[in-house]
Design a protein around this motif. Sequence first.
Motif, mmCIF file in Angstrom:
data_model
loop_
_atom_site.group_PDB
_atom_site.id
_atom_site.type_symbol
_atom_site.label_atom_id
_atom_site.label_comp_id
_atom_site.label_asym_id
_atom_site.label_seq_id
_atom_site.Cartn_x
_atom_site.Cartn_y
_atom_site.Cartn_z
ATOM 1 N N GLU A 150 61.535 52.121 45.148
ATOM 2 C CA GLU A 150 62.741 52.515 44.409
ATOM 3 C C GLU A 150 62.490 52.605 42.903
ATOM 4 O O GLU A 150 62.939 53.555 42.249
ATOM 5 N N GLU A 151 61.785 51.627 42.343
ATOM 6 C CA GLU A 151 61.533 51.649 40.898
ATOM 7 C C GLU A 151 60.738 52.876 40.489
ATOM 8 O O GLU A 151 60.963 53.466 39.421
ATOM 9 N N LYS A 154 62.943 55.968 40.659
ATOM 10 C CA LYS A 154 63.843 55.977 39.508
ATOM 11 C C LYS A 154 63.081 56.343 38.216
ATOM 12 O O LYS A 154 63.581 57.091 37.385
ATOM 13 N N SER A 155 61.862 55.852 38.093
ATOM 14 C CA SER A 155 61.102 56.040 36.854
ATOM 15 C C SER A 155 60.515 57.444 36.716
ATOM 16 O O SER A 155 60.195 57.876 35.616
ATOM 17 N N PRO A 157 61.689 60.833 37.822
ATOM 18 C CA PRO A 157 62.637 61.761 38.464
ATOM 19 C C PRO A 157 62.072 63.166 38.657
ATOM 20 O O PRO A 157 62.573 63.930 39.477
ATOM 21 N N TYR A 183 68.905 58.688 45.648
ATOM 22 C CA TYR A 183 68.127 59.467 44.670
ATOM 23 C C TYR A 183 67.854 60.882 45.182
ATOM 24 O O TYR A 183 67.372 61.066 46.311
#
Lengths: 257, 252
Positions: A150-151, A154-155, A157, A183
């Motif tokens: 997930e990180e 998110k980091s 995109p 996402y």
Amino acid sequence: MSKKEFEIIDSHAHLGSFSGFPIRYNKIQEIVNTMRSFGIKKMCVSHLFAITYDTREGNEMTQNEIKDYSDLFFFGGILDPRKSETEIAKEYYDIDPKVTMWNELHPAMHQYHISGKGYRIILDLIKNNPKPVLFHTDESDKYSKPGQMEELIKSYPEIKFIIGHSGNVIGGFEIAVEIAKKYDNAFLDSTYSRNYFGQMKWMINKVGAEKILFGSDMPFLNGAIQIGKLYESGITDNDRQKIFHDNAVRLLNLDSI
Amino acid sequence: MSIINKDLYFYDCNAFIGAHVNPYAPSPFEADILKSVIKSTGTIGALVYNSAAVVYDASFGNNLLIEKIKGNNELKPVFIAAPELCFTQIEAEKYYLQLKVNKIRAVKIFPRYNNFDISTGVMDRLFPFLNEEKIILLANQVEITWHEIEYVLSKFDNLPFLLQSSGYRLERLINPFFASYKNFYLDISRFHVHGGIEYLCREFGSERVLYGSGMPVFSPEPIMAMISEAEISPEEKQNISSKNLLRLISRE
């Protein structure tokens, strides 16, 4: 299988052998024969040598094996997060122009956590010329838990991430689905070995067929099994069209085949 | 459902009704649900046990099974066996009588879940009856050791032993049993090996390879597709899909 119903694009497959069990019919011509039999029009492959032993040599082996079949195969590049930043960068720049997607970055085989610094180094390179990245995930393995993606999702995109095996086990599927829902750049992978009754339909209902890519994992797994799960009761032809074909065309920027 | 070869008819050797751990399927999985899935996949029948006989009480669950599947000719009952049901000769004969009365052609054991080890001889009062009548003995791969399998195969050579739910990585452990014991059979519900069916048929023949779904935990369609697409003869496919199992249970 009356296989000509869908023009299947396989975004998760391999070449080569594996020490844990015998892999037969893995010569390139045998893989081509199987593809034709199953109606798979294109396949993204990486070499199991790159996953199990060495990425540089394994990536070369992939390219050598598919060089006469450019109409059928995409090159799936692999990078090793354990190598030095310099080595990673060199391997990346050597192969990036030929790579269609990064398939499959393998925290379990490399015994390196998804959240480790090496994967940040790899993704910092990939983001400059972003191509889809498929990570192996498995909630039952300490290195490749899907939640750790997930990180990264998110980091970065600008990168489209495919959560390989969609978490692979009960518990992992639920985490992968939540990430894919949250996402826009997160997608699920249809290949896994535990084909729970009702699970594929559940996944489609949760995230939509638009977010799932077809993978066979051949010759590591039986490809017909992976195709067969898309024929569970309640899955529509429209869903199949997206998963077998349309989503890969969109993600990989392919001209429709 | 176009993926499945419509010329094949399937008979499922690996299904159950009752409560289960799959969160994506209704639980308990009742006989009418199983029956509707069987019908929708073009399956002609299934061997079925009741999970209550595994997780609660063997006798209670076996009796409940008979009640639950009454009137469903597609569902053939499988009884669960446990050591206390055959600890003495009288108990073993009583259990065997139950098998005969209910026309049971397959008995399943869960040695790990139910905490016993067949290599200690704890089932040896029952197995001679199964051996004599060629009643199939079923066990999931995770429920039994290779040593226990060897024990039963070597000691009861008339008893068909069907290993179920064996994973795709275990071929090197399975093949020696195929080579050494004619009474060893394999359910391919979790045998997802690339070219695996082809290899088994070539090396050992198609007669001891059986279709199973693993319902309600696992889906039938992927396994049906694997058989439909295998590079083997139509006769071999039909053997695997149903004929081998029908042959084994036909002595009723």
